[in-house]
Write a protein that holds these residues in place. Structure first.
Motif, PDB file in Angstrom:
ATOM      1  N   HIS A  36      30.782 -13.173 -10.084  1.00 35.51           N
ATOM      2  CA  HIS A  36      29.634 -12.670  -9.331  1.00 35.51           C
ATOM      3  C   HIS A  36      28.953 -13.807  -8.581  1.00 35.51           C
ATOM      4  CE1 HIS A  36      25.356 -11.434  -8.852  1.00 35.51           C
ATOM      5  NE2 HIS A  36      25.947 -10.323  -8.420  1.00 35.51           N
ATOM      6  N   PRO A  38      25.588 -14.792  -6.338  1.00 36.36           N
ATOM      7  CA  PRO A  38      24.237 -14.305  -6.029  1.00 36.36           C
ATOM      8  C   PRO A  38      24.085 -13.976  -4.548  1.00 36.36           C
ATOM      9  CG  PRO A  38      24.139 -16.301  -7.352  1.00 36.36           C
ATOM     10  CD  PRO A  38      25.558 -16.156  -6.914  1.00 36.36           C
ATOM     11  N   THR A  39      23.290 -12.948  -4.278  1.00 34.18           N
ATOM     12  CA  THR A  39      22.992 -12.530  -2.907  1.00 34.18           C
ATOM     13  C   THR A  39      21.625 -13.068  -2.516  1.00 34.18           C
ATOM     14  OG1 THR A  39      24.258 -10.510  -3.258  1.00 34.18           O
ATOM     15  CG2 THR A  39      22.760 -10.547  -1.363  1.00 34.18           C
ATOM     16  N   ALA A  40      21.566 -13.761  -1.420  1.00 35.68           N
ATOM     17  CA  ALA A  40      20.302 -14.352  -0.984  1.00 35.68           C
ATOM     18  C   ALA A  40      19.257 -13.273  -0.739  1.00 35.68           C
ATOM     19  CB  ALA A  40      20.524 -15.170   0.291  1.00 35.68           C
ATOM     20  N   ALA A  42      18.009 -11.154  -2.772  1.00 38.55           N
ATOM     21  CA  ALA A  42      18.082  -9.953  -3.615  1.00 38.55           C
ATOM     22  C   ALA A  42      17.081 -10.038  -4.767  1.00 38.55           C
ATOM     23  CB  ALA A  42      19.488  -9.783  -4.166  1.00 38.55           C
ATOM     24  N   GLU A  47      20.132  -8.092  -9.072  1.00 37.30           N
ATOM     25  CA  GLU A  47      21.188  -9.074  -9.321  1.00 37.30           C
ATOM     26  C   GLU A  47      21.741  -8.932 -10.740  1.00 37.30           C
ATOM     27  OE1 GLU A  47      22.446 -12.097  -7.266  1.00 37.30           O
ATOM     28  OE2 GLU A  47      22.166 -10.233  -6.165  1.00 37.30           O
ATOM     29  N   ARG A  51      25.551  -7.921 -11.776  1.00 36.95           N
ATOM     30  CA  ARG A  51      26.357  -8.840 -12.601  1.00 36.95           C
ATOM     31  C   ARG A  51      26.894  -8.122 -13.839  1.00 36.95           C
ATOM     32  NH1 ARG A  51      24.618 -12.552 -16.657  1.00 36.95           N
ATOM     33  NH2 ARG A  51      26.120 -14.238 -16.974  1.00 36.95           N
TER      34      ARG A  51
END
Length: 746
Positions: A36, A38-40, A42, A47, A51
């Motif tokens: 996984h 991370p999405t900026a 989010a 998150e 995950r």
């Protein structure tokens, strides 16, 4: 994440990767590479959900791919999966942990193909051990407990518990893991123990419901039948796992400290009576006989069995378990079971324990009437029986010959032999044993003698003339008629079919020590006799008692509400005086003669070595502290550690000096105190006892308290200098021993 979940769903629905072996290999390696990122921008919660979902899909899909896959071509990928699972344990969210463990076990099965049991057991042990170690590294306790619960959910599945190599071997990994979890749970983590045992109770039944998997756990099951959880606050406990199934739940109303044990009782109740011979011999007979060795052994000489003590709890819980196990007693173990049973019947023990002994006895006799009733008949004719012993024998025999279960055992009893044993007890000095004997004899005589046609003639000397005359007397005597009227169903009180179920056992109200507190038939008889006595003497006012009350005044010099001579405070204020705070400045020698409130101790030793009930001992400790007694003597110092003692005494055990003198050492101790200049005063009604209002206490005194209801035994009266009695105005002839002690201390 969406694609991973879709792949997992497709595989669960039967989809197969294209390309045979190469496609399967590629799918496994692609899933292993998933991670996984991370999405900026989010949200943290989103998150975390993504995950968890990815990890669950990843390990769930891998498990589906590995299931049923064997052979050398699958081994490299399976080894990669095992290694990756071990490395990912610490980082995997709790929601996905179950899928990871399941995947690791599926990989182990792929590697060993089910043929090498030892190697598979080693792999399972390694997986469980690694996972357990990782759970220990989790800092928050709540998160750690979730991981433990997830491990239990998988490790204690029916298929895992049923696999011989994982449970029966000397170092069986699943059984080892169960012991590890229960050691971790102890008494202080009841939620963990309940969750583990709820799942095991279902798995022990096995796929066919006859209990084969439980044989490997017989030692653990035996211990659980006596298990008692620690009393904790609501925040410290957790409910039993809701997905436990029918055998993983307990009857409604079960006491909070009996839930783990209740789960095991439910498991036993679910087993069919006709279990396979292996299960009967290796599991049920083994547990029953091993329990009986503990709960039927004679208490150590001079050792009193106190309510709330460990031995008391073990015995009452053990006999409750035997009430469920009795239906598995077969002819091949009957003689051994009877030996233990009749040994237990001969002990002088609490009525609460004796209730379950009698329920077990009735149920055992229903299954084996001739053998058990023959033994009861033989026992009844012994001249050395205690009143408790003979009452139990008559209660069990009465239930089977003239009571609720008479029709089932018709013809199995030697009624003449039972009568020969019961008739002498018609003249017992104990009212309750005499009352039970009257009911037994009156009900049994018509079974062997013709009592119809009114009273027998004076010159009746035919066969059975003595039985007819005896029955006629019992039938016509007014007080005996009152007794029978009140106790028409005395031998129908025990509904053992209900009592020998988890619902029956666990629905009984508990006492102050959180143990079952049923009403024993001897107590029923005692209450009934008191009612009969009152009815027989209605209208008779005890004038002499009233006259005594009117002429007895307050003796000269009796303490009032002022301070007593010598500066000793005669009562304890709720708020301590300020000068009590200066106790630390007193000289050591002077402090030893003062109590915690700073008052002078009385030259009074309160001896309670003959008392076995914890509430009475706790009340005496509190009273002895309030009235500044020099010390309190108890039969066992371990009573100070019991929760109900601490609660009832409100901490008095920390302020009053408490010493231990066991009953077997009491006579010698009393003689020693007399030699030291003490006057030994017993609270007992004798021909030479002095009314307490006329008694002058002076100098060093030992106050000897007797047993509840029985008083001071004769052998100890020889070591008493004087006896004191408390005047009474009512019908009931005795006070509670703690109340008597409190009045006399004052």
């Amino acid at each position: 994440v969406g694609h991973a979940v879709a792949l997992w769903a497709a595989l669960e629905c039967g989809a197969v990767p294209p390309g045979e072996r190469a496609g399967w290999d590629a799918a496994c390696r692609s899933l292993l590479a998933l991670s996984h990122a991370p999405t900026a921008g989010a949200a943290p919660a989103g998150e975390q959900s993504a995950r968890s979902l990815l990890q669950a899909a990843k390990w769930g899909a891998l498990r589906t791919l590995l299931q049923g896959r064997t052979g050398d071509d699958a081994q490299p990928v399976a080894e990669l999966v095992c290694a990756a699972a071990r490395d990912a344990v610490a980082q995997t969210p709790e929601d996905a942990l179950l899928h990871l463990l399941d995947c690791a076990l599926a990989a182990a099965a792929t590697i060993f193909g089910g043929e090498d049991a030892a190697a598979r057991a080693a792999q399972v042990r390694e997986v469980l051990g690694t996972l357990w170690a990782a759970a220990g590294d989790v800092p928050r306790q709540a998160d750690r407990l979730k991981r433990v619960d997830a491990m239990c959910a998988l490790a204690f599945r029916p298929d895992m518990v049923a696999e011989p190599g994982l449970n029966y071997a000397e170092e069986a990994p699943v059984r080892e893991f169960y012991r590890t979890v229960m050691d971790y749970a102890g008494a202080k983590r009841p939620g963990v123990a309940r969750g583990a045992v709820a799942r095991m109770a279902v798995s022990w039944l096995g796929a066919d419901g006859v209990g084969r998997p439980a044989v490997a756990y017989r030692e653990e099951i035996r211990r659980l039948l006596l298990f008692k959880e620690m009393k904790l606050g609501p925040a410290s406990t957790a409910s039993v796992a809701e997905d436990g199934g029918e055998a993983g739940s307990v009857p409604e109303g079960t006491d909070a400290l009996s839930i783990v044990r209740g789960l095991v009782l439910v498991f036993i109740s679910k087993l069919p009576t006709d279990v396979p011979d292996e299960v009967r011999r290796e599991l049920l007979h083994w547990i029953a006989l091993d329990l009986l060795k503990t709960i039927a052994k004679r208490p150590a000489p001079g050792c009193m069995l106190m309510t709330g003590s460990t031995e008391y709890c073990d015995r009452i819980r053990g006999w409750q378990a035997m009430c469920l196990l009795v239906r598995f007693v077969t002819d091949d173990v009957l003689e051994e079971v009877c030996g233990h049973y009749f040994e237990a019947v001969s002990h002088n023990i609490h009525g609460q324990i004796r209730y379950f002994i009698e329920v077990f006895g009735v149920q055992l006799a229903r299954r084996h009437p001739r053998a058990v009733l023959a033994k009861i008949t033989s026992e009844l004719r012994r001249p050395d029986l205690s009143t408790q012993h003979v009452c139990t024998l008559m209660i069990v025999a009465g239930n089977l010959t003239v009571g609720r279960y008479a029709a089932e055992t018709a013809g199995a009893a030697n009624v003449h032999g039972l009568l020969a044993g019961a008739v002498p007890w018609l003249s017992s000095t104990q009212g309750f044993s005499r009352g039970i004997a009257q009911l037994v004899v009156h009900a049994m005589v018509p079974l062997v003698a013709d009592v119809g046609g009114g009273p027998p003639a004076e010159d009746d000397d035919g066969d059975g003339w003595y039985l007819r005359n005896l029955w006629s007397f019992l039938d016509r005597h007014p007080e005996m008629k009152r007794l029978r009227k009140k106790q028409t169903k005395f031998f129908h009180n025990y509904d053992v079919d209900v009592a020998c179920t988890p619902e029956g056992l666990l629905s009984i109200p508990v006492d102050e020590g959180d143990e079952a507190c049923p009403i024993h038939l001897v107590e029923v008889m005692k209450r009934c006799l008191e009612e009969v006595y009152v009815e027989a003497h209605e209208g008779e006012v005890p004038h002499w008692k009233q006259a005594e009350a009117s002429v007895v005044g307050t003796p000269d010099g009796a303490p009032g509400t002022d301070d007593a001579p010598g500066g000793r405070t005669n009562f304890q204020r709720k708020i301590l005086p300020l000068d009590a705070l200066g106790l630390a400045l007193d000289r050591h020698g002077d402090a030893r003669g003062r109590n915690a409130a700073g008052g002078r101790r009385a030259d009074l030793v309160v001896c309670a070595s003959l008392i076995d009930k914890v509430p009475n001992l706790a009340g005496l400790a509190r009273t002895a502290e309030i009235f500044a007694a020099d010390c309190l003597v108890v039969p066992d110092l371990a009573v100070k550690k019991l929760d109900n003692f601490k609660s009832i005494s409100v901490g008095a055990g920390d302020w009053v000096d408490i010493k231990e003198v066991r009953e077997k050492d009491l006579l010698g101790w009393l003689r020693k105190k007399r030699a030291e200049g003490y006057c030994v005063v017993g609270i007992e009604q004798t021909s030479s006892s002095t009314c307490i209002t006329e008694m002058v206490f002076g100098g060093k005194t030992v106050l000897l308290l007797g047993r509840e209801k029985e008083g001071i035994p004769v052998e100890y009266l020889q070591a008493v200098d004087r006896c004191v009695e408390i005047p009474q105005m009512g019908i009931i002839r005795s006070l509670n021993v703690h109340v008597s002690g409190a009045i006399t201390m004052w």
